[in-house]
Design a protein around this motif. Structure first.
Motif, short mmCIF file in Angstrom:
data_model
loop_
_atom_site.label_atom_id
_atom_site.label_comp_id
_atom_site.label_asym_id
_atom_site.label_seq_id
_atom_site.Cartn_x
_atom_site.Cartn_y
_atom_site.Cartn_z
N MET A 1 34.45 39.92 35.16
CA MET A 1 35.05 40.84 34.20
C MET A 1 36.12 40.10 33.42
SD MET A 1 36.41 44.67 35.13
CE MET A 1 34.90 45.10 35.96
N SER A 2 36.05 40.06 32.14
CA SER A 2 36.95 39.25 31.33
C SER A 2 38.23 40.02 31.04
CB SER A 2 36.27 38.86 30.02
OG SER A 2 35.95 40.03 29.29
N ILE A 3 39.21 39.26 30.61
CA ILE A 3 40.49 39.87 30.24
C ILE A 3 40.95 39.23 28.94
CG2 ILE A 3 41.82 38.23 31.61
CD1 ILE A 3 43.72 40.59 32.25
N ASP A 4 41.32 40.03 27.94
CA ASP A 4 41.67 39.50 26.64
C ASP A 4 43.16 39.21 26.53
OD1 ASP A 4 42.85 41.98 26.40
OD2 ASP A 4 41.20 42.82 25.21
N ALA A 5 43.58 38.69 25.34
CA ALA A 5 44.99 38.34 25.14
C ALA A 5 45.89 39.55 25.24
CB ALA A 5 45.14 37.67 23.77
N ARG A 6 45.36 40.70 24.80
CA ARG A 6 46.16 41.94 24.88
C ARG A 6 46.48 42.27 26.32
NH1 ARG A 6 45.19 46.17 27.80
NH2 ARG A 6 42.99 45.92 27.28
N ALA A 7 45.48 42.15 27.22
CA ALA A 7 45.69 42.45 28.62
C ALA A 7 46.66 41.44 29.25
CB ALA A 7 44.37 42.45 29.36
N LEU A 8 46.61 40.18 28.78
CA LEU A 8 47.52 39.17 29.30
C LEU A 8 48.97 39.57 29.05
CD1 LEU A 8 48.29 36.42 30.45
CD2 LEU A 8 47.81 35.43 28.22
N THR A 9 49.22 40.13 27.86
CA THR A 9 50.59 40.51 27.50
C THR A 9 50.95 41.87 28.09
OG1 THR A 9 50.38 39.30 25.44
CG2 THR A 9 52.17 40.90 25.59
N ASN A 10 50.05 42.83 27.97
CA ASN A 10 50.37 44.20 28.33
C ASN A 10 49.84 44.63 29.69
OD1 ASN A 10 51.56 44.53 25.80
ND2 ASN A 10 49.60 45.10 24.86
N GLY A 11 48.88 43.88 30.24
CA GLY A 11 48.27 44.32 31.49
C GLY A 11 47.24 45.40 31.25
N LEU A 12 46.74 45.99 32.31
CA LEU A 12 45.74 47.04 32.19
C LEU A 12 46.36 48.33 31.70
CD1 LEU A 12 43.76 46.52 35.55
CD2 LEU A 12 43.22 45.60 33.28
N THR A 13 45.53 49.13 31.06
CA THR A 13 45.97 50.47 30.66
C THR A 13 45.74 51.44 31.81
OG1 THR A 13 43.79 51.08 29.80
CG2 THR A 13 45.31 49.95 28.28
N ALA A 14 46.31 52.62 31.69
CA ALA A 14 46.14 53.64 32.73
C ALA A 14 44.67 54.00 32.90
CB ALA A 14 46.95 54.88 32.38
N ALA A 15 43.93 54.04 31.79
CA ALA A 15 42.50 54.37 31.86
C ALA A 15 41.73 53.29 32.60
CB ALA A 15 41.94 54.57 30.46
N GLU A 16 42.09 52.02 32.33
CA GLU A 16 41.40 50.91 33.00
C GLU A 16 41.71 50.91 34.49
OE1 GLU A 16 41.17 47.63 29.37
OE2 GLU A 16 43.01 47.85 30.54
N VAL A 17 42.94 51.25 34.84
CA VAL A 17 43.31 51.33 36.25
C VAL A 17 42.51 52.43 36.94
CG1 VAL A 17 45.16 51.89 37.87
CG2 VAL A 17 45.62 50.38 35.93
N ALA A 18 42.43 53.61 36.29
CA ALA A 18 41.68 54.73 36.87
C ALA A 18 40.21 54.37 37.05
CB ALA A 18 41.82 55.96 35.97
N GLU A 19 39.67 53.62 36.09
CA GLU A 19 38.27 53.21 36.18
C GLU A 19 38.04 52.33 37.41
OE1 GLU A 19 35.34 50.12 33.78
OE2 GLU A 19 36.94 51.16 32.68
N ARG A 20 38.95 51.41 37.67
CA ARG A 20 38.81 50.51 38.81
C ARG A 20 39.05 51.24 40.14
NH1 ARG A 20 39.57 47.90 34.41
NH2 ARG A 20 39.07 45.68 34.13
N VAL A 21 39.98 52.17 40.13
CA VAL A 21 40.21 52.96 41.35
C VAL A 21 38.95 53.75 41.70
CG1 VAL A 21 41.51 54.88 42.35
CG2 VAL A 21 42.71 53.10 41.06
N ALA A 22 38.34 54.36 40.68
CA ALA A 22 37.11 55.14 40.90
C ALA A 22 35.98 54.25 41.40
CB ALA A 22 36.69 55.83 39.61
N ALA A 23 35.98 52.99 41.00
CA ALA A 23 34.93 52.07 41.42
C ALA A 23 35.24 51.42 42.77
CB ALA A 23 34.75 50.97 40.36
N GLY A 24 36.39 51.79 43.36
CA GLY A 24 36.75 51.22 44.66
C GLY A 24 37.28 49.81 44.60
N GLN A 25 37.68 49.36 43.40
CA GLN A 25 38.17 47.99 43.24
C GLN A 25 39.68 47.94 43.44
OE1 GLN A 25 36.59 47.47 39.29
NE2 GLN A 25 34.72 46.47 40.04
N THR A 26 40.12 48.38 44.61
CA THR A 26 41.55 48.46 44.93
C THR A 26 41.87 47.53 46.09
OG1 THR A 26 41.17 50.31 46.44
CG2 THR A 26 41.69 50.84 44.14
N ASN A 27 43.12 47.29 46.28
CA ASN A 27 43.57 46.39 47.35
C ASN A 27 43.79 47.23 48.62
OD1 ASN A 27 44.34 43.81 48.30
ND2 ASN A 27 46.49 44.42 48.19
N ASP A 28 42.68 47.68 49.21
CA ASP A 28 42.74 48.65 50.30
C ASP A 28 42.83 48.01 51.67
OD1 ASP A 28 40.26 47.55 50.23
OD2 ASP A 28 39.16 49.41 50.60
#
Length: 788
Positions: A1-28
């Motif tokens: 999964m790639s990450i662009d320059a915007r994400a490097l500066t700002n990090g993930l958005t709330a929507a992107e975080v929710a998407e990963r949580v729903a996919a189980g991609q958490t540090n559990d």
């Protein structure tokens, strides 16, 4: 999964975080804690002790003698009290673990926020600074002289310089510089997840104390089968008892052989120890640390944050040439550090105005090299660090710095260099510009803490990265032994044996590198010392990890908190005496009460064998065995297990306890058997059993009196209460009927008292012989202190 320059500066958005949580991609990864509720219940119910007692209880119930099944209550007590105490300890641990948890800084929606490790998701951008722990695997995005210590994973102690694109692994930590990385593996996929999960398991059983008790218990289990077979054969075929009475006699013989209360007392003592330390804001991350604390005889402590407060204040800047650029250089150097240490923060408060200098190269502070610096284009190259590292011995500025440092002040050199600070040969030739003098405040409780350790025969070694004279001045002001001649660690011998001698003979060391701290801990251990290491900085991690007990400050770096067994969340060195005192209380008291339980085991086994060989009825009913356990062992042991005790623990627990238990148990068994055999032909079964019971209880109460020495008012009251209760047992009509006792025959009672007196005399002689020749029992308990 790639990450662009915007994400490097700002990090993930709330929507992107929710998407990963729903996919189980958490540090559990499970948080470090004690056992689950289900595990606690199973571990306390499904035990060897409960299995033995359960079988014996079922046998008694099958005979119809329900009153003789009172010992079955021990199954409930063993399980219930153990579960309650451990659940309380679990709740305390989990609350404290949340408080002391290292929280990574994560960029989300353009804002840097601190999150719990389990809230990190895949592709999160995580910031790093000195002392930060790498919580998940990832790839470096930005690096500013970033150095990662991967020794906890690879065993290699040298820091690894990281550049953009390099991999970082969970479990490592930052020793210098800063940067950011993207999470590529989270949860159980991370490199250190399995190690972390294994380390989080409940480890109470891994101790000399617990293993010793387990060995005793296994041995006793093997004895139960032949002892039970001999008893039931004797009751059925030699004494011609009915099956029900034979089974009752067998159970009465077997129940006291099992030291059921010893397991319970040990569990309670450990659990109460954790709770008591938790109330003092001490996070016990590994429960065997409770036992280890009792064995500590050397404490290695840093100066900063331990003897002195973390905060510092700029006292003065001494410049020989009045260079106007000094103030600008100091202000600029502070602002090149992403996470300034206490010295730079103090300088920054004094020089808040930024001069606008732009850095072209940065060398973050490292405890290994003892300096930091930056290059500022047309403004030159500047370094700030230890004068005795940056300047030659003949330098006048270094001599002046040592003079000031001998007064207990911290002195840094500000100087210009002839090469860029990121050059491989840096710092090069340093031209002194000014001496920066900082003040540290000695903690008000430091002296009383050192005095406590001195009174308890615990040696304190001050091991610091600061100037040796400065450290010695602080230690000397606190009257620390062997602090008159502080040693510069750069002059220490490299030979392990010579190093061990030097460390044993000296109390204060300065200019100690992280590798040397580790070597000094090992040197002390090689001479048979049990070492506790305290620290709060990244440079303490390796020594904390190697020490027998690592103690980290709650405000210290996440890396130190991760490897330490004890975390002082209140950041007070003065809390450490309570920690050591608690460990000694737990271990000392468990050994004390072990004498009671194992004496009972010995006399029960021997009495069963004597009765079987003599082919006579067993003298006691199961209800008699229960009341013996109450008054001579159970209640007193519970009180004694929670009492103050400052005696340092020693190795050889099993052998030492058995040296007391075997002769005492043999005397009790012999005295009881003799009194029983002398009256059994002329007395009823109740009278013969009563005579034997009187003899046994008197001698057993005397063993209690010996174990309780030296006496204090509450111990005397405890012994008097148990003696009084035992006396009432034989004289009250209700208890006579309930326990099937008949003390009305004066001749038989007199015989019991006479035999008991002989037994008491023999037990006392045994104790005096041991005290005189083997010193197994301390002459006196250390007086209670504030550490209890």
């Amino acid at each position: 999964m790639s990450i662009d320059a915007r994400a490097l500066t700002n990090g993930l958005t709330a929507a992107e975080v929710a998407e990963r949580v729903a996919a189980g991609q958490t540090n559990d990864v499970p948080a470090r804690a004690s056992r689950t509720v289900g595990q606690i219940v199973r571990a306390n119910v499904l035990t060897r002790i409960n299995a033995i007692y359960g079988v014996l209880f079922a046998i008694i119930m099958s005979t119809g003698y329900f009153l003789d099944g009172m010992f079955g209550l021990l199954i409930i007590f063993n399980s219930g009290i153990g579960m309650i105490q451990e659940l309380r300890a679990k709740r305390t641990l989990e609350k404290l673990a949340i408080v002391g948890q290292a929280k990574p800084t994560v960029r989300r929606d353009g804002v840097s926020v601190e999150l719990a490790p389990n809230e990190v998701v895949l592709d999160d951008v995580i910031e790093l600074g000195p002392g930060d722990k790498v919580v998940v695997d990832g790839v470096v995005l930005t690096a500013d002289a970033l150095e990662i210590d991967e020794s906890l994973l690879t065993g290699e102690s040298d820091p690894v310089v990281k550049h953009p694109g390099d991999q970082v692994l969970s479990g490592s930590f930052v020793v210098a510089g800063g940067g950011a990385y993207r999470a590529t593996k989270v949860g159980r996929d991370a490199y250190a997840a399995k190690l972390a999960e294994e380390a989080s398991k409940f480890t109470l059983v891994k101790s000399e104390l617990r293993s010793g008790i387990d060995k005793i218990l296994k041995f006793i289990t093997f004895l139960l089968i032949p002892a039970g077979a001999l008893t039931i054969y004797n009751q059925l075929f030699n004494v011609n008892e009915s099956l029900a009475d034979a089974l009752r006699g067998m159970v009465a013989a077997l129940v006291p052989m099992v030291p059921e209360g010893l397991i319970l007392m040990t569990s309670i003592a450990f659990a109460v120890g954790v709770i008591r330390l938790g109330q003092r804001q001490c996070l016990v991350q590994e429960l065997p640390a409770i036992e280890g604390l009792a064995r500590v005889d050397v404490v290695c402590a840093d100066k900063t944050g331990t003897l002195t407060e973390n905060g510092m204040r700029l006292s003065e800047v001494i410049s020989s040439n009045g260079d106007a650029s000094i103030s600008h250089a100091l202000a600029a150097l502070v602002r090149t550090e992403a996470r300034p240490n206490a010295s730079l923060l103090a300088i920054g408060e004094a020089y808040p105005a930024a001069p606008g200098w732009q850095s072209t190269a940065v060398a973050p502070f490292s405890s290994a090299r003892k300096w930091s610096g930056a290059s500022f284009a047309e403004h030159g190259n500047w370094v700030l660090g230890a004068p005795d590292v940056l300047l030659p011995p003949e330098s006048a500025e270094r001599t002046e710095a040592e003079r000031i440092g001998s007064q207990g002040l911290r002195v840094l050199l500000l100087g210009r260099t002839d090469i860029a600070v990121d050059s491989p040969d840096a710092p090069g030739v340093v031209t002194p510009a000014a001496l920066v003098v900082l003040e540290q405040k000695v903690r008000p409780d430091a002296k009383s803490t050192l005095d406590y350790f001195a009174s308890q025969n615990v040696t304190v070694k001050v091991i610091s990265g600061d100037n040796a004279l400065s450290v010695g001045a602080v230690a000397g002001s606190l009257d620390l032994p062997n602090s008159a001649h502080p040693v510069d660690a750069r002059n220490l011998p490299s030979s392990p044996d010579e190093l061990a001698t030097a460390v044993e003979e000296t109390g204060v060391f300065g200019r100690v590198t992280p590798a040397q701290k580790r070597a000094m801990v090992g040197a002390l251990q090689s001479r048979g010392h049990t070492v506790a290491m305290t620290g709060d900085g990244v440079n303490d991690v390796l020594a904390l990890k190697d020490a027998d007990i690592g103690v980290a400050m709650g405000s210290g770096s996440p890396a130190t908190r991760a490897v330490a067994q004890i975390v002082l969340l209140d950041n007070k060195f003065a809390t450490l005496p309570y920690v050591v005192g608690e460990g000694r209380r737990v271990i000392g008291n468990i050994e004390r009460v072990s004498n009671l339980f194992l004496t009972k085991t010995v006399y029960s086994v021997l009495l069963a064998l004597m009765v079987g060989i003599a082919q006579v009825n067993y003298p006691f009913l199961p209800r008699h065995v229960t009341v013996i356990a109450w008054f001579t062992i159970g209640i007193p042991a519970f009180v004694l297990s929670l009492a103050p005790n400052n005696e340092r623990a020693r190795t050889g627990f099993v052998a030492r306890v058995m040296r007391m238990a075997i002769p005492a148990g043999a005397i009790i068994a012999t005295a009881t058997f003799v009194s029983y055999m002398l009256v059994r032909t002329t007395a009823t079964n109740e009278q013969a059993g009563t005579t034997a019971l009187i003899t046994l209880m008197i001698v057993a109460l005397w063993v209690l009196a010996i174990v309780a020495r030296p006496y204090k008012w509450w111990k005397i009251a405890l012994i008097a209460l148990m003696t009084g209760a035992s006396f009432l047992l034989f004289v009250l009509p209700f208890t006579q009927r309930f326990f099937a006792l008949d003390p009305t025959n004066t001749a038989h009672t007199t015989l019991a008292l006479t035999t008991a007196a002989i037994g008491v005399l023999l037990v006392e002689i045994v104790w005096w012989i041991q005290r005189r020749f083997t010193n197994l029992i301390p002459e006196q308990d250390p007086e209670p202190t504030t550490a209890q």
